[in-house]
Design a protein around this motif. Structure first.
Motif, short mmCIF file in Angstrom:
data_model
loop_
_atom_site.label_atom_id
_atom_site.label_comp_id
_atom_site.label_asym_id
_atom_site.label_seq_id
_atom_site.Cartn_x
_atom_site.Cartn_y
_atom_site.Cartn_z
N CYS A 1 -15.08 14.86 -16.99
CA CYS A 1 -14.12 14.41 -16.05
C CYS A 1 -12.73 14.78 -16.14
N ARG A 2 -12.08 15.51 -16.25
CA ARG A 2 -10.97 15.77 -16.30
C ARG A 2 -9.37 14.77 -15.08
N ILE A 3 -9.31 14.50 -15.76
CA ILE A 3 -8.36 13.32 -15.15
C ILE A 3 -6.54 14.32 -14.84
N GLU A 4 -6.30 14.10 -13.92
CA GLU A 4 -4.92 14.92 -13.79
C GLU A 4 -4.13 13.54 -13.63
N PRO A 5 -2.63 14.66 -14.15
CA PRO A 5 -1.22 13.92 -14.03
C PRO A 5 -0.60 13.21 -13.28
N VAL A 6 -0.73 11.90 -12.58
CA VAL A 6 -0.13 11.52 -11.73
C VAL A 6 1.21 11.99 -11.01
N LYS A 7 1.45 12.74 -10.05
CA LYS A 7 2.62 13.10 -9.60
C LYS A 7 3.87 11.87 -9.26
N GLU A 8 4.86 12.20 -9.52
CA GLU A 8 5.72 11.12 -9.08
C GLU A 8 6.16 11.33 -7.38
N TYR A 9 5.99 10.54 -7.03
CA TYR A 9 6.28 10.18 -5.76
C TYR A 9 7.93 9.84 -5.18
N THR A 10 7.56 10.75 -3.74
CA THR A 10 9.38 10.36 -3.14
C THR A 10 9.22 9.59 -2.07
N ALA A 11 10.38 9.26 -1.46
CA ALA A 11 9.76 8.55 -0.50
C ALA A 11 9.80 9.34 0.82
N GLU A 12 10.03 10.14 1.24
CA GLU A 12 9.47 11.06 2.30
C GLU A 12 7.58 10.73 1.50
N ASP A 13 7.38 11.47 0.35
CA ASP A 13 5.86 11.41 0.47
C ASP A 13 5.05 10.07 0.69
N ILE A 14 5.82 8.89 0.14
CA ILE A 14 5.19 8.00 0.69
C ILE A 14 4.61 7.40 2.04
N LYS A 15 5.58 7.92 3.33
CA LYS A 15 5.83 7.53 4.44
C LYS A 15 4.21 8.49 4.93
N LYS A 16 4.78 9.15 4.28
CA LYS A 16 3.43 10.74 5.21
C LYS A 16 2.27 9.87 4.66
N ILE A 17 1.93 9.60 3.01
CA ILE A 17 0.57 8.94 3.35
C ILE A 17 -0.01 8.12 3.96
N ARG A 18 1.64 6.95 4.40
CA ARG A 18 1.14 5.62 4.91
C ARG A 18 1.10 5.83 6.18
N LYS A 19 1.65 7.31 7.40
CA LYS A 19 1.90 7.64 8.47
C LYS A 19 -0.03 8.13 8.52
N LYS A 20 -0.45 9.23 7.58
CA LYS A 20 -1.80 9.31 7.76
C LYS A 20 -2.90 8.07 7.44
N THR A 21 -2.54 7.94 7.06
CA THR A 21 -3.61 6.68 6.87
C THR A 21 -3.72 5.61 8.31
N GLY A 22 -2.01 5.88 9.14
CA GLY A 22 -2.37 4.64 9.92
C GLY A 22 -2.40 3.99 9.01
N THR A 23 -1.55 2.86 8.40
CA THR A 23 -1.41 1.65 8.01
C THR A 23 -0.10 1.02 8.20
N SER A 24 0.20 0.30 7.97
CA SER A 24 1.25 -0.48 8.13
C SER A 24 2.00 -0.74 6.73
N GLN A 25 3.55 -1.05 6.52
CA GLN A 25 4.20 -1.36 5.17
C GLN A 25 3.20 -2.92 4.30
N GLY A 26 3.05 -3.81 5.56
CA GLY A 26 2.59 -4.63 5.45
C GLY A 26 1.29 -4.58 4.34
N PHE A 27 0.38 -3.63 5.15
CA PHE A 27 -0.83 -3.42 5.28
C PHE A 27 -1.38 -2.51 4.06
N LEU A 28 -0.45 -1.91 4.06
CA LEU A 28 -0.52 -0.93 2.30
C LEU A 28 -0.30 -1.54 1.06
N ALA A 29 1.06 -2.45 1.34
CA ALA A 29 1.13 -3.23 0.57
C ALA A 29 0.12 -3.83 0.13
N LYS A 30 -0.74 -4.66 0.71
CA LYS A 30 -1.72 -6.27 0.29
C LYS A 30 -3.23 -4.71 -0.31
#
Length: 82
Positions: A9-38
């Motif tokens: 296996c190859r473990i990729e380093p984790v990138k540093e996420y910006t505020a926009e990245d987080i919003k994009k991921i959350r919207k892409k997954t169709g989740t609310s802030q509360g659901f994503l947090a949980k």
């Protein structure tokens, strides 16, 4: 020292996420802030801080976000208990 697991296996380093990245991921997954947090095991205030850019995800949260972003896992793979 050579690790015998390097061949499997190859473990990729984790990138540093910006505020926009987080919003994009959350919207892409169709989740609310509360659901994503949980789902990530953090507080809703933490997700809000990420989306405001006052804090950034790290550790397991950043790794899970990277897997979500890459489509390697999806939020409906897991049941979130109330």
């Amino acid at each position: 020292m050579n690790n015998k697991f390097n061949a499997y296996c190859r473990i990729e380093p984790v990138k540093e996420y910006t505020a926009e990245d987080i919003k994009k991921i959350r919207k892409k997954t169709g989740t609310s802030q509360g659901f994503l947090a949980k789902w990530l095991g953090v507080s809703i205030k933490t997700v809000q801080a990420w989306e405001l850019g006052t804090n950034i995800p790290n550790g397991p949260s950043a790794r899970l976000l990277s897997l979500l972003e890459d489509g390697k896992i999806c939020v409906d793979m897991f049941v979130v208990n109330k």
